[in-house]
Design a protein around this motif. Structure first.
Motif, PDB file in Angstrom:
ATOM      1  N   VAL A  69      45.329  31.545  12.087  1.00 36.26           N
ATOM      2  CA  VAL A  69      44.241  31.399  13.076  1.00 36.26           C
ATOM      3  C   VAL A  69      44.659  32.005  14.454  1.00 36.26           C
ATOM      4  N   ALA A  70      45.950  31.744  14.757  1.00 37.79           N
ATOM      5  CA  ALA A  70      46.452  32.078  15.875  1.00 37.79           C
ATOM      6  C   ALA A  70      46.295  33.837  16.063  1.00 37.79           C
ATOM      7  N   LEU A  71      46.492  34.413  14.911  1.00 39.01           N
ATOM      8  CA  LEU A  71      46.429  35.841  14.998  1.00 39.01           C
ATOM      9  C   LEU A  71      44.943  36.274  15.102  1.00 39.01           C
ATOM     10  N   SER A  72      44.255  35.560  14.423  1.00 41.34           N
ATOM     11  CA  SER A  72      42.683  35.761  14.447  1.00 41.34           C
ATOM     12  C   SER A  72      42.190  35.608  16.035  1.00 41.34           C
ATOM     13  N   GLN A  73      42.694  34.557  16.469  1.00 45.60           N
ATOM     14  CA  GLN A  73      42.386  34.223  17.955  1.00 45.60           C
ATOM     15  C   GLN A  73      42.735  35.387  18.839  1.00 45.60           C
ATOM     16  N   ALA A  74      43.976  35.761  18.704  1.00 42.90           N
ATOM     17  CA  ALA A  74      44.424  36.969  19.471  1.00 42.90           C
ATOM     18  C   ALA A  74      43.724  38.137  19.334  1.00 42.90           C
ATOM     19  N   LEU A  75      43.466  38.459  18.234  1.00 40.29           N
ATOM     20  CA  LEU A  75      42.573  39.707  17.865  1.00 40.29           C
ATOM     21  C   LEU A  75      41.344  39.656  18.383  1.00 40.29           C
ATOM     22  N   SER A  76      40.696  38.295  18.199  1.00 39.64           N
ATOM     23  CA  SER A  76      39.338  38.509  19.042  1.00 39.64           C
ATOM     24  C   SER A  76      39.362  38.459  20.271  1.00 39.64           C
ATOM     25  N   ALA A  77      40.373  38.082  20.936  1.00 45.97           N
ATOM     26  CA  ALA A  77      40.895  37.755  22.602  1.00 45.97           C
ATOM     27  C   ALA A  77      40.698  39.434  22.989  1.00 45.97           C
ATOM     28  N   ALA A  78      41.330  40.088  21.861  1.00 43.09           N
ATOM     29  CA  ALA A  78      41.566  41.708  22.314  1.00 43.09           C
ATOM     30  C   ALA A  78      40.438  42.591  21.788  1.00 43.09           C
ATOM     31  N   ASP A  79      39.218  41.920  21.473  1.00 47.13           N
ATOM     32  CA  ASP A  79      37.744  42.500  21.453  1.00 47.13           C
ATOM     33  C   ASP A  79      38.239  43.180  19.838  1.00 47.13           C
ATOM     34  N   LYS A  80      38.980  42.691  19.086  1.00 48.24           N
ATOM     35  CA  LYS A  80      38.921  43.108  17.799  1.00 48.24           C
ATOM     36  C   LYS A  80      38.540  42.254  16.913  1.00 48.24           C
ATOM     37  N   VAL A  81      37.297  41.727  16.941  1.00 47.40           N
ATOM     38  CA  VAL A  81      36.523  40.430  16.175  1.00 47.40           C
ATOM     39  C   VAL A  81      36.603  40.813  14.841  1.00 47.40           C
ATOM     40  N   ASP A  82      36.128  42.329  14.593  1.00 51.19           N
ATOM     41  CA  ASP A  82      35.843  42.711  13.183  1.00 51.19           C
ATOM     42  C   ASP A  82      37.314  42.492  12.472  1.00 51.19           C
ATOM     43  N   ASP A  83      38.413  42.944  13.033  1.00 54.85           N
ATOM     44  CA  ASP A  83      39.574  42.829  12.295  1.00 54.85           C
ATOM     45  C   ASP A  83      39.894  41.344  11.955  1.00 54.85           C
ATOM     46  N   ALA A  84      39.817  40.570  13.030  1.00 57.03           N
ATOM     47  CA  ALA A  84      39.991  39.143  12.979  1.00 57.03           C
ATOM     48  C   ALA A  84      39.192  38.407  11.691  1.00 57.03           C
ATOM     49  N   TYR A  85      37.831  38.569  11.631  1.00 62.09           N
ATOM     50  CA  TYR A  85      36.827  38.265  10.559  1.00 62.09           C
ATOM     51  C   TYR A  85      37.518  38.890   9.246  1.00 62.09           C
ATOM     52  N   ASN A  86      37.976  40.130   9.211  1.00 59.69           N
ATOM     53  CA  ASN A  86      38.395  40.452   7.946  1.00 59.69           C
ATOM     54  C   ASN A  86      39.438  39.845   7.384  1.00 59.69           C
ATOM     55  N   ILE A  87      40.255  39.412   8.330  1.00 57.37           N
ATOM     56  CA  ILE A  87      41.675  38.600   7.862  1.00 57.37           C
ATOM     57  C   ILE A  87      41.084  37.265   7.514  1.00 57.37           C
ATOM     58  N   ILE A  88      40.322  36.496   8.297  1.00 52.54           N
ATOM     59  CA  ILE A  88      39.955  35.066   7.857  1.00 52.54           C
ATOM     60  C   ILE A  88      39.199  35.076   6.662  1.00 52.54           C
ATOM     61  N   ALA A  89      38.195  36.098   6.357  1.00 53.83           N
ATOM     62  CA  ALA A  89      37.296  36.288   5.355  1.00 53.83           C
ATOM     63  C   ALA A  89      38.212  36.494   3.988  1.00 53.83           C
ATOM     64  N   ASN A  90      39.353  37.064   4.003  1.00 54.00           N
ATOM     65  CA  ASN A  90      40.004  37.186   3.003  1.00 54.00           C
ATOM     66  C   ASN A  90      40.715  36.250   2.591  1.00 54.00           C
ATOM     67  N   ILE A  91      41.040  35.346   3.273  1.00 59.10           N
ATOM     68  CA  ILE A  91      41.923  34.148   2.836  1.00 59.10           C
ATOM     69  C   ILE A  91      40.947  32.701   2.811  1.00 59.10           C
ATOM     70  N   LEU A  92      39.704  32.957   3.145  1.00 62.15           N
ATOM     71  CA  LEU A  92      38.837  31.887   3.224  1.00 62.15           C
ATOM     72  C   LEU A  92      39.012  31.085   1.783  1.00 62.15           C
ATOM     73  N   ARG A  93      38.757  31.853   0.805  1.00 61.70           N
ATOM     74  CA  ARG A  93      38.797  31.258  -0.647  1.00 61.70           C
ATOM     75  C   ARG A  93      40.169  30.643  -0.965  1.00 61.70           C
ATOM     76  N   ASP A  94      41.153  31.215  -0.551  1.00 63.83           N
ATOM     77  CA  ASP A  94      42.614  30.560  -0.707  1.00 63.83           C
ATOM     78  C   ASP A  94      42.706  29.073   0.017  1.00 63.83           C
ATOM     79  N   HIS A  95      42.046  28.965   1.115  1.00 61.26           N
ATOM     80  CA  HIS A  95      42.162  27.748   2.005  1.00 61.26           C
ATOM     81  C   HIS A  95      40.838  27.033   1.847  1.00 61.26           C
ATOM     82  N   ARG A  96      40.317  26.607   0.754  1.00 60.27           N
ATOM     83  CA  ARG A  96      38.975  25.958   0.412  1.00 60.27           C
ATOM     84  C   ARG A  96      38.996  24.743   1.415  1.00 60.27           C
TER      85      ARG A  96
END
Length: 167
Positions: A69-96
């Motif tokens: 989540v920290a990596l995702s927040q850092a990426l979104s703070a750098a306007d890399k929201v799509d990269d952050a979303y891809n990371i979270i979307a890929n692990i969402l099923r593993d962390h139900r």
């Protein structure tokens, strides 16, 4: 910087500038790789350094939800929201059953204006009995142009529940 001051303190004082400078130096000179450092760098508007620290954290603790989540927040703070979303979307099923992962996924959907994905993520969270918070629900409902449901989320605020109980 305002967060560093006591209430009602003036920002434009030598004391404030001195404390602010000391805290900044402490953050930048610290060799630690912590979640707090990632958050501090984001607050200091140094998203690129926050990403570096978050990558180290994530590599050291690849299954730790907080570092992801920290990596995702850092990426979104750098306007890399799509990269952050891809990371979270890929692990969402593993962390139900992970509240932070669902909340971050929904936060990123809101930032992207992607209310189609937010619909299935929210449905999945509710099926797993994961409470994502009334503010996120309200933002999603307003984004989906469902104002009635959005306003109904105000009923879930703790202050409303306390008032109902006492009156």
């Amino acid at each position: 910087d305002r967060l560093l001051l006591p209430r009602n303190a003036a920002e434009d004082t030598p004391e404030f500038r001195r404390i602010s400078m000391l805290l900044r130096k402490h953050i930048y000179l610290s060799s630690e790789f912590t979640l707090d450092k990632v958050k501090a760098l984001i607050v200091l508007d140094d998203a690129h350094r926050a990403i570096e620290v978050a990558h180290v954290l994530q590599n050291n603790h690849p299954n730790d939800v907080r570092s992801i989540v920290a990596l995702s927040q850092a990426l979104s703070a750098a306007d890399k929201v799509d990269d952050a979303y891809n990371i979270i979307a890929n692990i969402l099923r593993d962390h139900r059953y992970s509240v932070p992962i669902y909340r971050e996924a929904l936060r990123l959907c809101i930032l992207r204006g992607n209310y189609v994905d937010s619909e299935w993520i929210l449905r999945d969270a509710l099926q797993q009995n994961v409470h994502v918070g009334e503010m996120i629900l309200r933002k999603i409902y307003f984004g989906q142009r469902r104002p009635q449901e959005a306003f109904e989320t105000f009923r879930d605020l703790w202050i409303v529940k306390n008032l109902r109980r006492h009156f």
